[in-house]
Design a protein around this motif. Structure first.
Motif, mmCIF file in Angstrom:
data_model
loop_
_atom_site.group_PDB
_atom_site.id
_atom_site.type_symbol
_atom_site.label_atom_id
_atom_site.label_comp_id
_atom_site.label_asym_id
_atom_site.label_seq_id
_atom_site.Cartn_x
_atom_site.Cartn_y
_atom_site.Cartn_z
ATOM 1 N N THR A 271 -4.117 4.941 -0.811
ATOM 2 C CA THR A 271 -4.759 5.263 0.449
ATOM 3 C C THR A 271 -5.453 6.243 -0.132
ATOM 4 N N GLY A 272 -4.629 7.122 -0.682
ATOM 5 C CA GLY A 272 -5.527 8.293 -1.380
ATOM 6 C C GLY A 272 -6.292 8.064 -2.582
ATOM 7 N N MET A 273 -6.725 8.895 -3.348
ATOM 8 C CA MET A 273 -7.780 8.880 -4.710
ATOM 9 C C MET A 273 -6.681 8.789 -6.239
ATOM 10 N N VAL A 274 -7.569 7.650 -6.725
ATOM 11 C CA VAL A 274 -6.398 6.988 -7.954
ATOM 12 C C VAL A 274 -7.191 7.788 -9.396
ATOM 13 N N HIS A 275 -6.574 9.083 -9.763
ATOM 14 C CA HIS A 275 -6.732 9.721 -10.667
ATOM 15 C C HIS A 275 -6.977 8.998 -12.351
ATOM 16 N N ASP A 276 -7.405 8.687 -13.257
ATOM 17 C CA ASP A 276 -7.256 7.531 -14.027
ATOM 18 C C ASP A 276 -7.820 8.704 -14.758
ATOM 19 N N ILE B 16 -6.828 -5.877 -24.489
ATOM 20 C CA ILE B 16 -6.640 -7.010 -23.724
ATOM 21 C C ILE B 16 -7.549 -6.325 -22.670
ATOM 22 N N ASN B 17 -7.074 -4.713 -22.782
ATOM 23 C CA ASN B 17 -8.071 -4.272 -21.158
ATOM 24 C C ASN B 17 -9.348 -4.214 -21.415
ATOM 25 N N ARG B 18 -10.138 -3.547 -22.973
ATOM 26 C CA ARG B 18 -11.154 -3.934 -23.767
ATOM 27 C C ARG B 18 -11.782 -4.988 -22.811
ATOM 28 N N ALA B 19 -10.757 -6.446 -23.225
ATOM 29 C CA ALA B 19 -11.553 -8.267 -22.675
ATOM 30 C C ALA B 19 -11.478 -7.883 -21.635
ATOM 31 N N ASP B 20 -11.021 -7.114 -20.546
ATOM 32 C CA ASP B 20 -10.634 -7.627 -18.783
ATOM 33 C C ASP B 20 -11.438 -6.658 -17.992
ATOM 34 N N PRO B 21 -12.697 -6.163 -17.630
ATOM 35 C CA PRO B 21 -12.736 -5.584 -17.196
ATOM 36 C C PRO B 21 -11.518 -5.388 -15.652
ATOM 37 N N ALA B 22 -11.089 -6.402 -14.578
ATOM 38 C CA ALA B 22 -10.545 -6.653 -13.850
ATOM 39 C C ALA B 22 -9.297 -4.957 -14.021
ATOM 40 N N ARG B 23 -8.874 -5.135 -15.665
ATOM 41 C CA ARG B 23 -7.238 -4.335 -15.698
ATOM 42 C C ARG B 23 -7.839 -2.661 -15.782
ATOM 43 N N CYS B 24 -7.468 -2.807 -14.956
ATOM 44 C CA CYS B 24 -8.622 -1.271 -14.965
ATOM 45 C C CYS B 24 -7.277 0.136 -13.534
ATOM 46 N N ALA B 25 -7.757 1.204 -14.472
ATOM 47 C CA ALA B 25 -7.378 2.345 -12.714
ATOM 48 C C ALA B 25 -7.989 1.589 -11.538
ATOM 49 N N ALA B 26 -9.512 1.588 -11.437
ATOM 50 C CA ALA B 26 -9.520 1.046 -10.595
ATOM 51 C C ALA B 26 -9.000 -0.038 -9.406
ATOM 52 N N ALA B 27 -8.434 -1.355 -9.721
ATOM 53 C CA ALA B 27 -8.009 -1.982 -9.579
ATOM 54 C C ALA B 27 -6.433 -1.509 -8.321
ATOM 55 N N TRP B 28 -5.576 -0.629 -8.563
ATOM 56 C CA TRP B 28 -5.174 -0.143 -7.325
ATOM 57 C C TRP B 28 -5.519 0.156 -6.949
ATOM 58 N N GLN B 29 -6.803 0.578 -6.343
ATOM 59 C CA GLN B 29 -7.636 1.785 -5.316
ATOM 60 C C GLN B 29 -7.311 1.130 -4.474
ATOM 61 N N PRO B 30 -6.945 -0.533 -3.310
ATOM 62 C CA PRO B 30 -6.436 -1.323 -2.452
ATOM 63 C C PRO B 30 -5.763 -1.435 -2.187
ATOM 64 N N HIS B 31 -4.510 -0.221 -3.459
ATOM 65 C CA HIS B 31 -2.519 -0.372 -3.039
ATOM 66 C C HIS B 31 -2.298 0.932 -2.856
ATOM 67 N N VAL C 253 0.885 -0.770 0.074
ATOM 68 C CA VAL C 253 -0.229 0.391 0.154
ATOM 69 C C VAL C 253 0.856 1.148 0.059
ATOM 70 N N PHE C 254 0.661 1.912 -1.174
ATOM 71 C CA PHE C 254 0.962 3.057 -0.549
ATOM 72 C C PHE C 254 0.867 4.409 -0.183
ATOM 73 N N ASP C 255 1.340 5.333 0.539
ATOM 74 C CA ASP C 255 0.217 6.916 1.106
ATOM 75 C C ASP C 255 -0.040 7.664 0.249
ATOM 76 N N GLY C 256 -0.798 7.958 -0.078
ATOM 77 C CA GLY C 256 -0.886 9.095 -0.851
ATOM 78 C C GLY C 256 -1.982 8.496 -2.281
ATOM 79 N N ASP C 257 -2.115 9.993 -4.071
ATOM 80 C CA ASP C 257 -3.032 9.529 -4.688
ATOM 81 C C ASP C 257 -1.665 9.177 -5.947
ATOM 82 N N LEU C 258 -2.227 8.907 -6.642
ATOM 83 C CA LEU C 258 -2.057 7.534 -7.917
ATOM 84 C C LEU C 258 -2.415 7.854 -9.048
ATOM 85 N N VAL C 259 -1.600 8.525 -9.839
ATOM 86 C CA VAL C 259 -1.944 9.341 -11.210
ATOM 87 C C VAL C 259 -1.651 8.485 -12.374
#
Length: 252
Positions: A209-214, A192-207, A177-183
Motif C-alpha cells: 500500500t506504500g512506496m517501493v524504495h528501489d 535475466i533482470n536485464r532481459a525481462d522488464p517485468a523483473r523489477c522493483a516496481a512489479a511489487w507496487q500492486p502488492h 497485499v502488505f500494508d506499508g512500504d517496501l525496501v
C-alpha cells in the motif's frame, strides 16, 4: 529469510553494518535438518511466524529475505499483520514471482546451489563450473575453512531437493497485499533482470500500500550477499531502521 537453498548463513555479513545492539536472526528451511519441506510459501511463512514469535512474541518486526526468501518474507509480513502485529520494515533482495518464461531456467544445477551459499569464496559473482557434480561440490567444500567444510554429499542432496521444491513454490506463489512500504534491492548486473522488464522493483507496487524504495546493487542475483553487495545493502537497512526508531521516539 533464506534463499531457495534453505540456509541463512549468507546474512551473517550484515552484522558488521548494523549497530551492535541490533541482532540478526536467520530463518532456515526444515529440509536443511532432514525434515520435510514446506509445500507452499504460505505454509512456510506460517512456520516462520511461529519461530519469530517464540523469540519475540510481539512486534514491531523487521523482515528481510533474499530471492525465494523475499517472497516468503512478504507473506510473513502479511500474516503478521493479519494477526494484529506491527511490521515496521519489509525488505526484499532481488525477489520476483517466477513466471512460466523463466521456470525451466530456474530449476537448479549443482553450481547454482553452491552459488546461493552467499559466499564470495564459494559462489557469488565467482565463476563455478556449471557441470559440477555433487561429489565434486562436496570435495570443493571440504577444501574450505569454516562451516562449509562440514557439508556432506547427503547434505547437498537435501539442499538440492529443497531448492527444487522452492522453485516450484515460487512459481505457484500469488502475493497478497502488505500494508506499508517496501525496501527493495535490485541486482543491477543480472542478465535475466536485464532481459525481462517485468523483473523489477516496481512489479511489487500492486502488492504494497506504500512506496517501493528501489536500491540498485551492482551485482548478479547470486552475488547479493557478497561482502561488496552487503556493503551497499547493510547501510541502507541501518539507515531505514534508524529512521523507524526516530519516528517511534517522536510519537512517544
Amino acid at each position: 529469510v533464506h534463499p531457495a537453498i534453505g540456509l541463512s548463513w549468507c546474512f551473517a555479513g550484515l552484522l558488521s553494518h548494523l549497530p551492535p545492539e541490533r541482532p540478526v536472526y536467520g530463518l532456515q528451511a526444515p529440509h536443511v535438518a532432514g525434515e520435510e519441506s514446506h509445500r507452499t510459501i504460505a505454509e512456510a511463512a506460517k512456520y516462520y511466524v511461529a519461530h519469530m514469535k517464540s523469540v519475540q512474541p510481539e512486534g514491531p518486526y523487521h523482515v528481510l529475505g533474499w530471492s525465494l526468501g523475499g517472497l516468503i518474507a512478504h507473506e510473513v509480513a502479511v500474516q503478521l499483520q493479519e494477526g494484529g502485529d506491527e511490521v515496521a520494515l519489509l525488505g526484499m533482495m532481488d525477489s520476483y514471482q517466477l513466471s512460466d518464461r523463466w521456470l525451466e531456467q530456474a530449476m537448479p544445477s549443482v553450481a547454482s546451489i553452491i552459488a546461493e551459499f552467499g559466499s564470495d569464496l564459494l559462489g557469488g559473482d565467482a565463476d563455478i563450473d556449471p557441470r559440477l557434480t555433487l561429489q565434486e561440490a562436496a570435495e570443493l567444500l571440504r577444501g574450505r575453512s569454516g562451516p562449509f567444510a562440514a557439508l556432506t554429499i547427503e547434505h547437498l542432496e537435501r539442499l538440492y531437493t529443497g531448492y527444487e521444491n522452492g522453485t516450484a513454490q515460487a512459481h505457484g506463489f500469488r502475493p497478497r497485499v502488505f500494508d506499508g512500504d517496501l525496501v527493495f534491492f535490485t541486482a543491477a548486473d543480472d542478465e535475466i533482470n536485464r532481459a525481462d522488464p517485468a523483473r523489477c522493483a516496481a512489479a511489487w507496487q500492486p502488492h504494497v500500500t506504500g512506496m517501493v524504495h528501489d536500491q540498485l546493487v551492482r551485482c548478479t542475483h547470486a552475488g547479493m550477499t557478497t561482502p561488496e553487495s552487503l556493503a551497499v545493502i547493510g547501510p541502507v537497512l541501518r539507515d531505514q531502521l534508524a529512521e523507524i526508531e526516530a519516528r517511534r521516539e517522536g510519537t512517544r
